[in-house]
Every structure is written in structure tokens, then in C-alpha cells.
Design an enzyme around this catalytic site. Sequence first.
Site, PDB file in Angstrom:
ATOM      1  N   TYR A   1      24.327  58.433 -64.175  1.00  0.00           N
ATOM      2  CA  TYR A   1      25.196  57.644 -65.071  1.00  0.00           C
ATOM      3  C   TYR A   1      26.524  58.383 -65.301  1.00  0.00           C
ATOM      4  CZ  TYR A   1      27.194  55.291 -69.064  1.00  0.00           C
ATOM      5  OH  TYR A   1      28.074  54.630 -69.894  1.00  0.00           O
TER       6      TYR A   1
ATOM      7  N   SER B   1      33.255  56.763 -69.881  1.00  0.00           N
ATOM      8  CA  SER B   1      32.317  57.250 -70.900  1.00  0.00           C
ATOM      9  C   SER B   1      32.539  58.744 -71.089  1.00  0.00           C
ATOM     10  CB  SER B   1      30.873  57.018 -70.436  1.00  0.00           C
ATOM     11  OG  SER B   1      29.971  57.736 -71.259  1.00  0.00           O
TER      12      SER B   1
HETATM   13  N1  LIG Z   1      27.436  51.757 -75.735  1.00  0.00           N
HETATM   14  C1  LIG Z   1      27.816  52.964 -75.415  1.00  0.00           C
HETATM   15  O1  LIG Z   1      27.389  53.961 -76.054  1.00  0.00           O
HETATM   16  C2  LIG Z   1      28.798  53.193 -74.323  1.00  0.00           C
HETATM   17  C3  LIG Z   1      28.966  52.286 -73.277  1.00  0.00           C
HETATM   18  N2  LIG Z   1      29.861  52.573 -72.294  1.00  0.00           N
HETATM   19  C4  LIG Z   1      30.124  51.632 -71.204  1.00  0.00           C
HETATM   20  O2  LIG Z   1      30.674  50.456 -71.771  1.00  0.00           O
HETATM   21  C5  LIG Z   1      30.450  49.359 -70.911  1.00  0.00           C
HETATM   22  C6  LIG Z   1      29.888  48.217 -71.720  1.00  0.00           C
HETATM   23  O3  LIG Z   1      28.642  48.614 -72.266  1.00  0.00           O
HETATM   24  P1  LIG Z   1      28.099  48.135 -73.680  1.00  0.00           P
HETATM   25  O4  LIG Z   1      28.938  47.055 -74.221  1.00  0.00           O
HETATM   26  O5  LIG Z   1      27.850  49.334 -74.490  1.00  0.00           O
HETATM   27  O6  LIG Z   1      26.646  47.605 -73.211  1.00  0.00           O
HETATM   28  P2  LIG Z   1      25.991  46.156 -73.217  1.00  0.00           P
HETATM   29  O7  LIG Z   1      24.676  46.331 -72.531  1.00  0.00           O
HETATM   30  O8  LIG Z   1      26.014  45.585 -74.577  1.00  0.00           O
HETATM   31  O9  LIG Z   1      26.966  45.301 -72.274  1.00  0.00           O
HETATM   32  C7  LIG Z   1      27.013  45.496 -70.891  1.00  0.00           C
HETATM   33  C8  LIG Z   1      27.712  44.326 -70.242  1.00  0.00           C
HETATM   34  O10 LIG Z   1      27.787  44.584 -68.820  1.00  0.00           O
HETATM   35  C9  LIG Z   1      27.374  43.432 -68.127  1.00  0.00           C
HETATM   36  N3  LIG Z   1      26.796  43.767 -66.827  1.00  0.00           N
HETATM   37  C10 LIG Z   1      25.850  44.702 -66.562  1.00  0.00           C
HETATM   38  N4  LIG Z   1      25.535  44.680 -65.255  1.00  0.00           N
HETATM   39  C11 LIG Z   1      26.312  43.707 -64.692  1.00  0.00           C
HETATM   40  C12 LIG Z   1      26.444  43.197 -63.377  1.00  0.00           C
HETATM   41  N5  LIG Z   1      25.721  43.664 -62.347  1.00  0.00           N
HETATM   42  N6  LIG Z   1      27.338  42.202 -63.149  1.00  0.00           N
HETATM   43  C13 LIG Z   1      28.065  41.712 -64.164  1.00  0.00           C
HETATM   44  N7  LIG Z   1      27.991  42.150 -65.432  1.00  0.00           N
HETATM   45  C14 LIG Z   1      27.114  43.133 -65.688  1.00  0.00           C
HETATM   46  C15 LIG Z   1      26.357  42.758 -69.051  1.00  0.00           C
HETATM   47  O11 LIG Z   1      26.323  41.370 -68.799  1.00  0.00           O
HETATM   48  P3  LIG Z   1      25.118  40.583 -68.097  1.00  0.00           P
HETATM   49  O12 LIG Z   1      23.848  41.321 -68.396  1.00  0.00           O
HETATM   50  O13 LIG Z   1      25.181  39.212 -68.701  1.00  0.00           O
HETATM   51  O14 LIG Z   1      25.487  40.576 -66.646  1.00  0.00           O
HETATM   52  C16 LIG Z   1      26.970  43.016 -70.413  1.00  0.00           C
HETATM   53  O15 LIG Z   1      27.885  42.008 -70.735  1.00  0.00           O
HETATM   54  C17 LIG Z   1      29.545  49.878 -69.797  1.00  0.00           C
HETATM   55  O16 LIG Z   1      30.338  50.160 -68.675  1.00  0.00           O
HETATM   56  C18 LIG Z   1      28.962  51.156 -70.384  1.00  0.00           C
HETATM   57  O17 LIG Z   1      28.616  52.071 -69.383  1.00  0.00           O
HETATM   58  C19 LIG Z   1      30.617  53.713 -72.306  1.00  0.00           C
HETATM   59  C20 LIG Z   1      30.477  54.617 -73.295  1.00  0.00           C
HETATM   60  C21 LIG Z   1      29.590  54.409 -74.401  1.00  0.00           C
HETATM   61  O1  LIG Z   2      28.229  56.050 -72.124  1.00  0.00           O
HETATM   62  C1  LIG Z   2      27.527  56.097 -73.118  1.00  0.00           C
HETATM   63  C2  LIG Z   2      27.631  57.091 -74.151  1.00  0.00           C
HETATM   64  S1  LIG Z   2      26.497  58.313 -73.919  1.00  0.00           S
HETATM   65  O2  LIG Z   2      25.130  57.743 -74.061  1.00  0.00           O
HETATM   66  O3  LIG Z   2      26.637  58.899 -72.590  1.00  0.00           O
HETATM   67  O4  LIG Z   2      26.774  59.325 -74.989  1.00  0.00           O
END
Ligand SMILES: NC(=O)C1=CN([C@@H]2O[C@H](COP(=O)(O)OP(=O)(O)OC[C@H]3O[C@@H](n4cnc5c(N)ncnc54)[C@H](OP(=O)(O)O)[C@@H]3O)[C@@H](O)[C@H]2O)C=CC1
Ligand SMILES: O=CCS(=O)(=O)O
Length: 251
Positions: free
Chosen positions: A151, A138
Site C-alpha cells: 500500500y 498518503s
Molecule cells: N482514509 C484514509 O485514512 C486515507 C485514505 N487515503 C486514500 O484516499 C483515497 C480515498 O479513500 P477513502 O475515501 O479513505 O476510502 P473509501 O473506501 O471511503 O473510498 C474509496 C473510493 O475508491 C473507489 N474505488 C476503489 N477501487 C476502485 C476501482 N477499482 N475503480 C473505481 N473506483 C474504485 C471506491 O468506489 P467503489 O467501491 O464504488 O468503486 C470509493 O469511492 C484512496 O486512494 C486512499 O488510498 C489516503 C490517506 C488516508
Molecule cells: O493511507 C491511509 C492512511 S494510513 O492508514 O496509511 O495511516
Amino acid sequence: MPIAMITGATSGFGRAAARRFAAAGWSLILTGRRSERLKELEQELGDSVEVLTLTLDVRDAEAVAQAVEALPAEFREVTCLVNNAGLALAPQPAQEVDLADWHTMIDTNVTGLVNVTHAMLPRLIATGAGASIINIGSVAGSWPYPGGHVYGATKAFVEQFGYNLRCDLKGTGVRVTDISPGMAETEFTLVRTKGDQAASDALYSGTTPLQAEDIAEQIFYVATLPDHININRLEVMPTRQSWSPFTIDRD
Ligand SMILES: NC(=O)C1=CN([C@@H]2O[C@H](COP(=O)(O)OP(=O)(O)OC[C@H]3O[C@@H](n4cnc5c(N)ncnc54)[C@H](OP(=O)(O)O)[C@@H]3O)[C@@H](O)[C@H]2O)C=CC1
Ligand SMILES: O=CCS(=O)(=O)O
């Protein structure tokens, strides 16, 4: 067909990446905790590509190791591991946060990612040239902001872990990339605010955030580069997101 294993495929980047790889004919190992969503995705994609779903909490090292050990023969030669499962919690200042939320972020984003990587390394090394580990970091891992506390620190870990992995994997053909997105409209903010839909909608309104498909496209691009190319880190922001200057506390 090559195989991609995607953690956190039930939502956001992971689900979009599953669709992107499927569109190119890749076989898929899809994981997440919500079985219903995995089933839906399997129904959606399973007619066109081979799909194996694993209901898995990445925090559970033993369950992760057992699931990888038990992969059916036709799903063992994995070409791409997308370490995507992760979350942010507690957007309030550090001094107001429940310790349990910090632990959940560390357990998921750091320990969970390490659990999956450790279990999958032998499989990826066996695949060799062309294999890749794509870690979803991120911008929060590089740029501090209020409420980023643990985070951002977990994502800094992801970046450095990837670089260090590259040192040890030299000669195996396995590539490691950190894709670090900025603001993207997924369920991320709903999770971060513990279900506050209005807060999530407010964050994404009046601007043009990244969409899950934008990041899925980057993931697919990195995974399908020629074997001899390793992108170490790819930081991707919406055009309408940038930085603020330092702030000063004044009398
Ligand atoms: N959206 C954003 O602005 C950004 C997101 N990110 C990162 O991208 C990644 C995906 O996030 P994003 O798609 O945005 O968020 P979502 O919340 O849409 O997706 C997160 C996914 O992670 C899974 N997950 C969370 N905890 C667990 C666990 N303990 N075991 C297995 N699976 C888990 C969830 O599945 P389930 O709940 O079914 O287990 C879900 O499929 C993350 O690592 C996030 O930190 C990075 C930068 C920007
Ligand atoms: O990882 C997620 C993006 S932000 O909220 O840190 O800008």
C-alpha cells in the site's frame, strides 16, 4: 462553470469532494464502481449542478479510455481531475499476505490512476491554465509502518509520478498536486479489513481522526488557487497522529 472529474466518488474523500465542488457550483463527472451510490449522489446534487456519473472500474484501461472519449461536449473541458479512487488491503505482515491483495492494490492505486491520467491528459491540456490533477497519495507513501508494504509503495509511486508529470506538463498550465492524508475516518479501514466493522471502529475510537470533509476542503483549496500557484505536495495529518521512534530487534 468549471468541471471537476472525481474518481471514487461513491464514498469517503471522493463523495465529500463532490459535495464541496457542488457547493461552489462546479459541474461534476463522478465515477466509481457502485452505480447505486453514484445515482444517489446524482439525485442529491443534480438539482443544483450539472452531474455526469460514470460507472467505471479504474483498473479497466479500455473502459476508462472509452468513457473519456465518449464524454458529452458539455463535459469535455475538465478543469480538475481528482485521482482519488484507491484502497488498502491486507494489514497483516508482508509474509502473511495473499499475493492477490498486493496485485489489487497495485492494479487500483497505480495502474488505475495511470489509466485515468493517461486518458484525461489531452482534455486537461486543452483546458490549459488553471487546470489541475490532484492525486490522493498518503502518508504511507513517505513513512513506513508495519503492514504498509505494498500500500505504502503504491502511494510512493503516486507521489513520484506526480512530480515527473509536472516536468512534462511544464508550459501547458496544468498543475499537479499530491495530497497525502494521514488517518481519516472513511470506509477505508472497512475495506482494508475486508468488512471488519469492529476493527474499523476500534481504529478511529478514542482519538480525533481526519474526516472526509477535511480532505475535501484541501482538495477544493488546491483546485481553486490562482493559476500561477502549484502546490507540489500537501501532507495532512490529524493533530493527534504523529510518528514513533525506530524499533530495534533485540536478543
Ligand atoms: N482514509 C484514509 O485514512 C486515507 C485514505 N487515503 C486514500 O484516499 C483515497 C480515498 O479513500 P477513502 O475515501 O479513505 O476510502 P473509501 O473506501 O471511503 O473510498 C474509496 C473510493 O475508491 C473507489 N474505488 C476503489 N477501487 C476502485 C476501482 N477499482 N475503480 C473505481 N473506483 C474504485 C471506491 O468506489 P467503489 O467501491 O464504488 O468503486 C470509493 O469511492 C484512496 O486512494 C486512499 O488510498 C489516503 C490517506 C488516508
Ligand atoms: O493511507 C491511509 C492512511 S494510513 O492508514 O496509511 O495511516
